[in-house]
Design an enzyme around this catalytic site. Sequence first.
Site, short mmCIF file in Angstrom:
data_model
loop_
_atom_site.label_atom_id
_atom_site.label_comp_id
_atom_site.label_asym_id
_atom_site.label_seq_id
_atom_site.Cartn_x
_atom_site.Cartn_y
_atom_site.Cartn_z
N ARG A 161 16.10 50.58 -23.58
CA ARG A 161 14.88 51.31 -23.89
C ARG A 161 14.57 51.06 -25.36
O ARG A 161 15.48 50.91 -26.19
CB ARG A 161 15.05 52.81 -23.64
CG ARG A 161 15.35 53.17 -22.19
CD ARG A 161 15.53 54.68 -22.04
NE ARG A 161 15.79 55.08 -20.67
CZ ARG A 161 17.01 55.20 -20.14
NH1 ARG A 161 18.08 54.99 -20.89
NH2 ARG A 161 17.16 55.55 -18.87
N LYS A 185 19.44 58.37 -22.49
CA LYS A 185 18.88 59.68 -22.17
C LYS A 185 19.99 60.65 -21.79
O LYS A 185 20.97 60.28 -21.17
CB LYS A 185 17.89 59.55 -21.00
CG LYS A 185 16.56 58.91 -21.39
CD LYS A 185 15.58 58.98 -20.25
CE LYS A 185 14.21 58.46 -20.65
NZ LYS A 185 13.23 58.54 -19.55
N HIS A 270 8.43 47.88 -23.47
CA HIS A 270 8.76 48.31 -22.11
C HIS A 270 8.54 47.18 -21.10
O HIS A 270 9.26 47.08 -20.11
CB HIS A 270 7.94 49.54 -21.74
CG HIS A 270 8.57 50.39 -20.68
ND1 HIS A 270 9.84 50.93 -20.82
CD2 HIS A 270 8.14 50.76 -19.45
CE1 HIS A 270 10.14 51.62 -19.72
NE2 HIS A 270 9.13 51.52 -18.87
N ARG A 273 11.53 45.10 -21.12
CA ARG A 273 12.59 45.77 -20.35
C ARG A 273 12.38 45.50 -18.86
O ARG A 273 13.33 45.23 -18.12
CB ARG A 273 12.58 47.26 -20.66
CG ARG A 273 13.55 48.13 -19.85
CD ARG A 273 13.56 49.52 -20.46
NE ARG A 273 13.97 50.56 -19.54
CZ ARG A 273 15.23 50.96 -19.36
NH1 ARG A 273 16.22 50.35 -20.00
NH2 ARG A 273 15.52 51.93 -18.52
N HIS A 296 19.57 54.00 -15.53
CA HIS A 296 18.86 54.88 -14.61
C HIS A 296 19.84 55.80 -13.89
O HIS A 296 20.85 55.33 -13.35
CB HIS A 296 18.10 54.06 -13.55
CG HIS A 296 16.90 53.36 -14.10
ND1 HIS A 296 16.29 52.31 -13.45
CD2 HIS A 296 16.18 53.56 -15.23
CE1 HIS A 296 15.25 51.90 -14.16
NE2 HIS A 296 15.17 52.64 -15.23
N TYR A 305 11.57 47.70 -9.03
CA TYR A 305 11.65 46.29 -9.39
C TYR A 305 11.88 45.37 -8.20
O TYR A 305 11.82 44.15 -8.34
CB TYR A 305 12.78 46.06 -10.40
CG TYR A 305 12.56 46.78 -11.71
CD1 TYR A 305 11.66 46.31 -12.66
CD2 TYR A 305 13.25 47.95 -12.00
CE1 TYR A 305 11.44 46.97 -13.84
CE2 TYR A 305 13.05 48.63 -13.19
CZ TYR A 305 12.15 48.13 -14.11
OH TYR A 305 11.93 48.80 -15.28
#
Length: 337
Positions: A161, A185, A270, A273, A296, A305
């Site tokens: 990220r 995160k 992004h 990414r 994730h 994806y």
Amino acid sequence: MPAKPSNTQLTGLFLDMLAAEQGAGPNTLDAYRRDLTDFSDFLAHKRQDFIGADTQVLRDYLGDLDTRGFKSTSVARRLSAMRHLFRFLLNERIRSDDPAAILSGPKRGRSLPKVLSIADVDRMLRRAKELSEAADASPSQRLRSLRLYCLLEVLYATGLRVSELVSLPRSAAKRDARMIVVRGKGNKERLVPLNEAARQAMADYLAATDAAKGDSRGDGKSNKKGSLAASKWLFPSFGESGHLTRQHFARDLKELAVASGLQARLVSPHVLRHAFASHLLHNGADLRIVQTLLGHTDISTTQIYTHVVEERLKSLVRDLHPLAERRSNLRRRPGQA
């Protein structure tokens, strides 16, 4: 009787809970704060507040967002913020009910991520490399070009990220590092491998920053360049955070895109990414591995994806299925060679 807490106070308590219990980062907290401030302003015009708002006024707010031209994705995000807030107020017994529980969000199709081709990314990497090696560049221009090339190589090699990338510590570029520890995160850590190109770009960039540090000491004066070289961050800056901002990198990346013959609107950190994940899957990577590399929590987030591998899967079945050749022969008409 104690005074009823204001919307601002309740928002503060809610954000404190998100930070303490869920490890929400600054960007997440800022997004919640903006959404709830807008909701609070709407309630103020209706002479209501978080404690007294009912389901109908929440519906009125969602309708107001639609009238103001908000996209369905933005409306869904605001609804999510309200749901989290009122669930918190219910759990804390500040309210005895949850007016957002029965609300339904706008229908929205899941949009596919923008993806650069491998050739597009290669063009950007080659152009960034050329700029970092330009003979007529000043020392400061060369350092900036080396930084951009390093950022690009590391981003495409790892799929970090952008907030994770710009806040990498200087220790991430230690000699012979094959893996880096990334804090993502929720303050969760994960290991991400580095390829040779990324390691070399980091080494060249650090060598340039060390040379700048040496030059600043040579004149016996303390200057900004020297203070940057002594920073704990891999990509330091003079801003409040101490490291390069996401916005600064995004601007540099768009300038590089234009210099590479690409449209600036199609390129962002992004999007790169996305390119990392899509190109891995296209070349046969396991979806669970890509999920881990991206950080994730839910596999459903990574599954967006999989659109890039549909054609590859079709060709695999067509070319490798044991009955493919026999069926192809049966479809041929009599007399065909």
